[in-house]
Write a protein that holds these residues in place. Sequence first.
Motif, PDB file in Angstrom:
ATOM      1  N   LYS A   1       0.835  -1.195   0.000  1.00  0.00           N
ATOM      2  CA  LYS A   1       0.000   0.000   0.000  1.00  0.00           C
ATOM      3  C   LYS A   1       0.869   1.244   0.000  1.00  0.00           C
ATOM      4  CE  LYS A   1      -3.486   2.475   2.727  1.00  0.00           C
ATOM      5  NZ  LYS A   1      -4.299   2.469   3.972  1.00  0.00           N
ATOM      6  N   ASP A   2       0.665   2.096  -0.999  1.00  0.00           N
ATOM      7  CA  ASP A   2       1.305   3.412  -1.052  1.00  0.00           C
ATOM      8  C   ASP A   2       2.813   3.371  -0.836  1.00  0.00           C
ATOM      9  OD1 ASP A   2      -1.254   4.435  -1.368  1.00  0.00           O
ATOM     10  OD2 ASP A   2      -1.526   4.803   0.777  1.00  0.00           O
ATOM     11  N   GLY A   3       3.493   2.425  -1.502  1.00  0.00           N
ATOM     12  CA  GLY A   3       4.941   2.343  -1.386  1.00  0.00           C
ATOM     13  C   GLY A   3       5.430   1.640  -0.145  1.00  0.00           C
ATOM     14  N   TRP A   4       4.544   0.964   0.566  1.00  0.00           N
ATOM     15  CA  TRP A   4       4.906   0.235   1.784  1.00  0.00           C
ATOM     16  C   TRP A   4       4.460  -1.209   1.671  1.00  0.00           C
ATOM     17  CZ3 TRP A   4       7.513   2.388   5.984  1.00  0.00           C
ATOM     18  CH2 TRP A   4       7.765   3.766   5.862  1.00  0.00           C
ATOM     19  N   ALA A   5       5.239  -2.095   2.248  1.00  0.00           N
ATOM     20  CA  ALA A   5       4.924  -3.523   2.247  1.00  0.00           C
ATOM     21  C   ALA A   5       4.578  -3.955   3.665  1.00  0.00           C
ATOM     22  CB  ALA A   5       6.110  -4.330   1.731  1.00  0.00           C
ATOM     23  N   ASN A   6       3.475  -4.672   3.799  1.00  0.00           N
ATOM     24  CA  ASN A   6       3.048  -5.198   5.087  1.00  0.00           C
ATOM     25  C   ASN A   6       3.568  -6.627   5.213  1.00  0.00           C
ATOM     26  OD1 ASN A   6       0.260  -6.552   6.667  1.00  0.00           O
ATOM     27  ND2 ASN A   6       1.469  -4.931   7.605  1.00  0.00           N
ATOM     28  N   ILE A   7       4.383  -6.887   6.248  1.00  0.00           N
ATOM     29  CA  ILE A   7       5.009  -8.196   6.407  1.00  0.00           C
ATOM     30  C   ILE A   7       4.660  -8.798   7.765  1.00  0.00           C
ATOM     31  CG2 ILE A   7       6.955  -7.648   4.886  1.00  0.00           C
ATOM     32  CD1 ILE A   7       8.642  -7.216   7.448  1.00  0.00           C
ATOM     33  N   GLU A   8       4.715 -10.111   7.839  1.00  0.00           N
ATOM     34  CA  GLU A   8       4.556 -10.799   9.108  1.00  0.00           C
ATOM     35  C   GLU A   8       5.952 -11.010   9.689  1.00  0.00           C
ATOM     36  OE1 GLU A   8       1.843 -14.447  10.735  1.00  0.00           O
ATOM     37  OE2 GLU A   8       3.197 -14.913   9.079  1.00  0.00           O
ATOM     38  N   TRP A   9       6.342 -10.173  10.630  1.00  0.00           N
ATOM     39  CA  TRP A   9       7.720 -10.196  11.140  1.00  0.00           C
ATOM     40  C   TRP A   9       7.866 -11.089  12.363  1.00  0.00           C
ATOM     41  CZ3 TRP A   9       8.905  -7.683  15.924  1.00  0.00           C
ATOM     42  CH2 TRP A   9       7.866  -6.917  16.453  1.00  0.00           C
ATOM     43  N   LYS A  10       6.765 -11.455  12.985  1.00  0.00           N
ATOM     44  CA  LYS A  10       6.720 -12.468  14.031  1.00  0.00           C
ATOM     45  C   LYS A  10       5.422 -13.232  13.842  1.00  0.00           C
ATOM     46  CE  LYS A  10       9.446 -10.571  17.866  1.00  0.00           C
ATOM     47  NZ  LYS A  10       9.392 -10.134  19.287  1.00  0.00           N
ATOM     48  N   PRO A  11       5.328 -14.441  14.359  1.00  0.00           N
ATOM     49  CA  PRO A  11       4.068 -15.171  14.224  1.00  0.00           C
ATOM     50  C   PRO A  11       2.883 -14.331  14.697  1.00  0.00           C
ATOM     51  CG  PRO A  11       5.767 -16.619  15.081  1.00  0.00           C
ATOM     52  CD  PRO A  11       6.356 -15.249  15.046  1.00  0.00           C
ATOM     53  N   ASN A  12       1.945 -14.112  13.763  1.00  0.00           N
ATOM     54  CA  ASN A  12       0.709 -13.369  14.038  1.00  0.00           C
ATOM     55  C   ASN A  12       0.947 -11.894  14.366  1.00  0.00           C
ATOM     56  OD1 ASN A  12      -0.881 -15.770  13.779  1.00  0.00           O
ATOM     57  ND2 ASN A  12      -0.259 -16.339  15.865  1.00  0.00           N
ATOM     58  N   ARG A  13       2.125 -11.375  14.001  1.00  0.00           N
ATOM     59  CA  ARG A  13       2.399  -9.948  14.178  1.00  0.00           C
ATOM     60  C   ARG A  13       2.868  -9.365  12.855  1.00  0.00           C
ATOM     61  NH1 ARG A  13       5.452  -7.601  19.231  1.00  0.00           N
ATOM     62  NH2 ARG A  13       4.448  -5.788  18.279  1.00  0.00           N
ATOM     63  N   THR A  14       2.212  -8.301  12.412  1.00  0.00           N
ATOM     64  CA  THR A  14       2.559  -7.693  11.138  1.00  0.00           C
ATOM     65  C   THR A  14       2.994  -6.253  11.348  1.00  0.00           C
ATOM     66  OG1 THR A  14       0.283  -6.956  10.701  1.00  0.00           O
ATOM     67  CG2 THR A  14       0.911  -9.153   9.908  1.00  0.00           C
ATOM     68  N   GLY A  15       3.715  -5.732  10.373  1.00  0.00           N
ATOM     69  CA  GLY A  15       4.157  -4.352  10.390  1.00  0.00           C
ATOM     70  C   GLY A  15       4.476  -3.905   8.982  1.00  0.00           C
ATOM     71  N   TRP A  16       4.854  -2.649   8.843  1.00  0.00           N
ATOM     72  CA  TRP A  16       5.067  -2.064   7.515  1.00  0.00           C
ATOM     73  C   TRP A  16       6.528  -1.680   7.322  1.00  0.00           C
ATOM     74  CZ3 TRP A  16       1.029  -1.698   4.030  1.00  0.00           C
ATOM     75  CH2 TRP A  16      -0.259  -1.955   4.542  1.00  0.00           C
ATOM     76  N   ILE A  17       7.034  -1.946   6.129  1.00  0.00           N
ATOM     77  CA  ILE A  17       8.406  -1.608   5.758  1.00  0.00           C
ATOM     78  C   ILE A  17       8.384  -0.920   4.399  1.00  0.00           C
ATOM     79  CG2 ILE A  17       8.705  -3.940   4.818  1.00  0.00           C
ATOM     80  CD1 ILE A  17      11.665  -3.739   5.369  1.00  0.00           C
TER      81      ILE A  17
ATOM     82  N   SER B   1      12.231 -19.985  10.793  1.00  0.00           N
ATOM     83  CA  SER B   1      11.682 -20.035  12.143  1.00  0.00           C
ATOM     84  C   SER B   1      10.304 -19.408  12.094  1.00  0.00           C
ATOM     85  CB  SER B   1      12.576 -19.272  13.116  1.00  0.00           C
ATOM     86  OG  SER B   1      12.028 -19.264  14.398  1.00  0.00           O
ATOM     87  N   GLY B   2       9.268 -20.215  12.122  1.00  0.00           N
ATOM     88  CA  GLY B   2       7.920 -19.702  11.955  1.00  0.00           C
ATOM     89  C   GLY B   2       7.775 -19.112  10.584  1.00  0.00           C
ATOM     90  N   SER B   3       7.262 -17.881  10.516  1.00  0.00           N
ATOM     91  CA  SER B   3       7.097 -17.235   9.229  1.00  0.00           C
ATOM     92  C   SER B   3       8.337 -16.487   8.809  1.00  0.00           C
ATOM     93  CB  SER B   3       5.936 -16.233   9.315  1.00  0.00           C
ATOM     94  OG  SER B   3       6.259 -15.211  10.224  1.00  0.00           O
ATOM     95  N   ARG B   4       9.308 -16.345   9.727  1.00  0.00           N
ATOM     96  CA  ARG B   4      10.501 -15.559   9.441  1.00  0.00           C
ATOM     97  C   ARG B   4      11.635 -16.456   8.999  1.00  0.00           C
ATOM     98  NH1 ARG B   4      14.044 -12.126  13.865  1.00  0.00           N
ATOM     99  NH2 ARG B   4      15.844 -11.814  12.546  1.00  0.00           N
ATOM    100  N   ARG B   5      12.300 -16.068   7.934  1.00  0.00           N
ATOM    101  CA  ARG B   5      13.503 -16.752   7.514  1.00  0.00           C
ATOM    102  C   ARG B   5      14.668 -15.833   7.844  1.00  0.00           C
ATOM    103  NH1 ARG B   5      12.330 -20.775   3.335  1.00  0.00           N
ATOM    104  NH2 ARG B   5      10.104 -20.843   3.049  1.00  0.00           N
ATOM    105  N   TYR B   6      15.733 -16.400   8.364  1.00  0.00           N
ATOM    106  CA  TYR B   6      16.818 -15.539   8.812  1.00  0.00           C
ATOM    107  C   TYR B   6      18.164 -16.155   8.442  1.00  0.00           C
ATOM    108  CZ  TYR B   6      16.817 -18.965  12.528  1.00  0.00           C
ATOM    109  OH  TYR B   6      16.832 -20.124  13.215  1.00  0.00           O
ATOM    110  N   VAL B   7      19.163 -15.282   8.392  1.00  0.00           N
ATOM    111  CA  VAL B   7      20.507 -15.744   8.102  1.00  0.00           C
ATOM    112  C   VAL B   7      21.003 -16.501   9.318  1.00  0.00           C
ATOM    113  CG1 VAL B   7      22.844 -15.008   7.592  1.00  0.00           C
ATOM    114  CG2 VAL B   7      20.931 -13.764   6.635  1.00  0.00           C
ATOM    115  N   ASP B   8      21.419 -17.761   9.167  1.00  0.00           N
ATOM    116  CA  ASP B   8      21.802 -18.513  10.347  1.00  0.00           C
ATOM    117  C   ASP B   8      23.019 -19.390  10.171  1.00  0.00           C
ATOM    118  OD1 ASP B   8      20.922 -20.558   8.762  1.00  0.00           O
ATOM    119  OD2 ASP B   8      19.520 -21.380  10.201  1.00  0.00           O
TER     120      ASP B   8
END
Length: 446
Positions: free
Chosen positions: A71-87, A252-259
């Motif tokens: 939306k409007d140049g922003w992406a809504n992501i699930e950054w923790k299980p069942n928690r979303t935010g905008w980047i 890990s859940g919905s998040r993929r991380y460098v590990d």
Amino acid sequence: MRRGTWLALLFCLLWLAAAAWPVGAKGESGKTAQLAVVTADRVNIRQGPGVPYRPLANVHRGEAYRLMKVKDGWANIEWKPNRTGWIAARYVALAKEMAVVQENRLRLRQEPSRDGRIIGHLAWGETVWVIKEDGEWTEVIADGTIGWVSSAYLTAARESSISHQTGIVTASSLNVRAEPSLKAARVGRLVLGDEVEIVETNPGWYKIAARTGLDGWVASAYVQVKSGQANEKKAEAPQSADRSLLSAFGQSGSRRYVDSWTRGPVQVLAGKTIVLDAGHGGKDGGTQSVGGAMEKTLTMETAGRLKEKLEAYGARVVLTREGDAYVSLPERVDIARLHRADAFISLHYDSVADRQVSGVTVYYYDRFADYGLAQSFEDPLSRLAALPFRGVAFGDYYVLRENDRPSVLLELGYLSNRSDAATVATDDYQEAVTTAIADAVRHYFE
């Protein structure tokens, strides 16, 4: 203007707005299976789609999250299980799938052409995010680096299978875990030169069976597939190999991380000299934990592990001491000056009278020469789960004050704190903290 003309104009504007979004992303109310891969070092997640909204957390280069909507140049992501935010959308690249590299030392190019500038190399078995295809070329993301590779040397991760491959352990000590995760229980250990059968893959991990009967999951970065088993295509095979770079993704859940550490696309520290100063040594034991662990022993172990990681990035690493030897403070500074170090890192473990004090601290002396280097440690060390990060602070230490090279001194835990002392002596902590330090050095020079 007539109503029909207005409608036509509105339709054109909506079509242009839709075309401006990356392929595959959906509108405000739509859901998508795409992943948003972060391409900047550190980006705020915000409560809403705009800068005025409150930051919730940070995400980092190479991390990938499930994309919910745009939306409007922003992406809504699930950054923790069942928690979303905008980047901010400009800091992400969208990917629908992962692919596995099927050629060792595969060239990563800046443009989709054999004449495109080579910006790095990929290793056989490495996993990458696929962005899009252009004829015989595929645009991929590896550790936040975006480039093009020949499509002939990629296989969709969901289709890949390397059953009956044989691998050799390349680490001096390699943990075997029950699941493909750093948090999974450790079920055993392999040593340098052990031969294993690779029976299954997961991004950044191999499921192995050892001749001793041990089986489980290991970081694929530390297992070299025996030559002659990979696809022997030559068209895009480069003439020389690059060293490792942090680039594998775990989940890990919905998040993929460098590990994990794996052979990667760019030698970001090539041409750089890093001097590692393992604090104390010989007759100078440093502080001692309540359990009897000596600071001089811990700093030497940390320096050894860190040396391997920095060399994997292409750095030339010089140690101020080898083994349990006494080296004076002036000698340590002289080593940095003699080798014209691009960075000097002094490793220590702290002790104070208050046994409740805990955590990791970064010290600098010169605001102009050292502070930039010190700041690069703030983000990686603040993400350590085992110990709290106490911040960046001024420190009037000889090896910093008398050093004319960019220098920092790291206190990596308090041996006077019973919990800290037990933590810093573990393999898991040593791996995590040296990975964080190497990541900081890498970002400092990028």
